[in-house]
Design a protein around this motif. Sequence first.
Motif: not given
Ligand SMILES: Cc1ncc(COP(=O)(O)O)c(C=O)c1O
Length: 385
Positions: A65-67, A70, A92, A95, A139, A141, A143, A168, A170-171, A193-194
């Motif tokens: 996944s996105g993390t 990262m 995020f 994170r 970041t 966006n 989320t 990041d 991701v969204t 998945q976004k």
């Molecule tokens: C802005 C943002 N960064 C990182 C992530 C982390 O992604 P993942 O849950 O796919 O690891 C998300 C997940 O919702 C996110 O919205």
Amino acid sequence: MDNLKPPEFLMIPGPTPVPKDILEIIARPPIGHRSAEFSNILTSVSKNLQALGQTESDVFILTGSGTLAMEAAIANTVSPGTKVLSLVTGVFGERWVSIAKAYGAEVERLDYTAGTAVDVSQLANKLKEDKSIKIVTITHNETSTGVINDLRQIGHLVRQHGALSLVDAVTSFGAINIPIDEWHIDVLVTGSQKALMLPPGLSMIFFGNRAWTAQATCKSPRFYLDLTRCKKSLAANSTPFTPNVSFICALQKSLELIQSEGIEKVQARHLKLRTMLRAGLRSMGLKLFVDDDSASPTITAILPPEKLNVSDIRQALKQDYSIVVADGQDSLKGKIFRIGHMGYVFERDILMTLASLQAVLKKLGRDTTAQPAIKAAVQAAGKAK
Ligand SMILES: Cc1ncc(COP(=O)(O)O)c(C=O)c1O
């Protein structure tokens, strides 16, 4: 036997709805990851990702996944003791801080009140004051609050300062036009998945020349996440380990769909959905968590009406209308609810959500059905370009 119900509809910020064409590709028997057929697909997907990001940077697709992407960004650029500045607008942004600390970085942070965006002039001053900052995490966006940051300006400032930008997206990537090179972004990560309209399971990392220079002297231990391996394999149209072949085949379709609509039109669609939703919610008397200036085009956070609670609203939307919206995260849990509108989402979905929300609020004792939420949204759609 269960009663017949409408299909569940995800209005959360990921996973998001997946087009049927993409689901059909995922359902096919997997092909061999060392086959010529897969090599061709991988090459074409990589080129299309670069085209979407308008960049010469390398791009690697990771199975996770996105993390994960990262962490790959940090593992390849941050050594123990590297000075990192993290711009924290929510969960995020936090994170990035956690991952950088796990790799021994010396992290400084600029924190912003939940629901507000990065103050670009404050960042400019911070960078002027502290020449030892080597990396800035951003970041695009956020989320967790529904805030979009001004990535173009931030990228420009970080480049002027000479630090590396780790972004990041991701969204945002795939919903918002992000010209990676023009905006001076060194590393950008996103997930499947976004806005890319796939189920969870893949992440992508764009890694530019300046990032490779940092990587050459980066002392952090890495194996699976060593991007040198990915680069070597990609030069031979392959991957170092077994990738999620089915999802990469599906990603080819997703990129084709985005390309055929055109990223400018995709972005305009997301901006219009944001405008419609915000107009409809406001006309119902609901308070939005983020001001118009920094409102995300892909996720909207809303305060529940007085005396109603978020879990009742979410539960009734799911039970009565099969619409799923998200709670707040961490300290915002129960304080806001969030409606995702990214990827395979259209005007119909916004109108459906607004009407269902009005019905649910009425059921919970807050009647807004006399308020013209749909009319406001439709009017806003007409106005929004
Ligand atoms: C802005 C943002 N960064 C990182 C992530 C982390 O992604 P993942 O849950 O796919 O690891 C998300 C997940 O919702 C996110 O919205």
